[in-house]
Design a protein around this motif. Sequence first.
Motif: not given
Length: 109
Positions: A45-50, A82-90
């Motif tokens: 959820g946090m990734l989606a919000l960020l 976002y990146h620290n939570l594991g977000g992708n490179g898009v």
Amino acid sequence: MVEFIARYWLQWLFGLVAAGFGLMYRNLAKRLHQEQEKRKALEDGMLALLRNGIVDGYNRCQEKGCCPIYVRENLTKMYTAYHNLGGNGVITGLMDDIKKMPVSPAGGK
């Protein structure tokens, strides 16, 4: 029967204690699994919000033709989280574009 229990009470006691530990372990493992699922849901959820915040900020900057410093700083902090939570490179491509944008509109202050 009473004589049997009196004779083997220690074995009965250890058997009951072992069964109790087994039940406690099973309950603890179940709770741990539930907590891991909750944590994963919160991360997603946090990734989606960020991601939404970064994309929204990018779109607004694109419309304006510039990215003010305070917006860039905020988007950079969001991207780091976002990146620290594991977000992708898009989103990295969007951030690269944001960093290249001028801080004020062309021809103005």
